[in-house]
Design a protein around this motif. Sequence first.
Motif, PDB file in Angstrom:
ATOM      1  N   LYS A 219      -3.813  -2.063  -4.264  1.00  0.00           N
ATOM      2  CA  LYS A 219      -3.857  -2.093  -3.053  1.00  0.00           C
ATOM      3  C   LYS A 219      -2.715  -3.170  -2.342  1.00  0.00           C
ATOM      4  CE  LYS A 219      -7.630   0.058  -2.709  1.00  0.00           C
ATOM      5  NZ  LYS A 219      -7.446   1.527  -2.645  1.00  0.00           N
ATOM      6  N   ASN A 220      -2.288  -3.918  -3.432  1.00  0.00           N
ATOM      7  CA  ASN A 220      -1.403  -4.979  -3.064  1.00  0.00           C
ATOM      8  C   ASN A 220       0.166  -4.251  -3.153  1.00  0.00           C
ATOM      9  OD1 ASN A 220      -1.299  -4.619  -5.855  1.00  0.00           O
ATOM     10  ND2 ASN A 220      -0.590  -6.821  -6.010  1.00  0.00           N
ATOM     11  N   VAL A 221       0.410  -3.267  -3.060  1.00  0.00           N
ATOM     12  CA  VAL A 221       1.563  -2.435  -3.190  1.00  0.00           C
ATOM     13  C   VAL A 221       2.070  -1.856  -1.917  1.00  0.00           C
ATOM     14  CG1 VAL A 221       2.867  -0.572  -4.455  1.00  0.00           C
ATOM     15  CG2 VAL A 221       1.101  -1.840  -5.823  1.00  0.00           C
ATOM     16  N   THR A 222       3.296  -2.037  -1.522  1.00  0.00           N
ATOM     17  CA  THR A 222       3.791  -1.224  -0.261  1.00  0.00           C
ATOM     18  C   THR A 222       4.987  -0.418  -0.757  1.00  0.00           C
ATOM     19  OG1 THR A 222       3.512  -3.400   0.998  1.00  0.00           O
ATOM     20  CG2 THR A 222       4.936  -1.951   1.809  1.00  0.00           C
ATOM     21  N   VAL A 223       4.995   0.879  -0.287  1.00  0.00           N
ATOM     22  CA  VAL A 223       5.787   1.776  -0.769  1.00  0.00           C
ATOM     23  C   VAL A 223       6.850   2.061   0.332  1.00  0.00           C
ATOM     24  CG1 VAL A 223       6.298   4.101  -1.509  1.00  0.00           C
ATOM     25  CG2 VAL A 223       4.230   2.801  -2.142  1.00  0.00           C
ATOM     26  N   TYR A 224       8.310   1.879   0.031  1.00  0.00           N
ATOM     27  CA  TYR A 224       9.356   2.339   1.006  1.00  0.00           C
ATOM     28  C   TYR A 224      10.240   3.364   0.475  1.00  0.00           C
ATOM     29  CZ  TYR A 224       8.437  -2.522   2.659  1.00  0.00           C
ATOM     30  OH  TYR A 224       7.777  -3.736   2.983  1.00  0.00           O
ATOM     31  N   ARG A 225      10.054   4.553   1.325  1.00  0.00           N
ATOM     32  CA  ARG A 225      10.701   5.721   0.782  1.00  0.00           C
ATOM     33  C   ARG A 225      12.013   5.982   1.874  1.00  0.00           C
ATOM     34  NH1 ARG A 225       7.782   9.014  -2.595  1.00  0.00           N
ATOM     35  NH2 ARG A 225       5.629   8.154  -2.695  1.00  0.00           N
TER      36      ARG A 225
END
Length: 66
Positions: free
Chosen positions: A60-66
């Motif tokens: 839940k503490n992960v932010t993904v940038y694509r």
Amino acid sequence: MKHLLFVVYYYPPINSSGVHRTIGFLNHLDPGEWSISILTVAMKKQSCAASLVLLDKKKKNVTVYR
């Protein structure tokens, strides 16, 4: 809180051996101590098969940038 920038080519929902390695590493980090950003490539329509099981394992503490 510590911050980790993880630069990976494969990340869920793509299902490859690199994804399992990344998820395994992230599972060892304490979510109370780490804020995690993932920098990965944009998904293509013809990419590897998606795995919904891997999506459930995302923290839940992960932010993904694509």
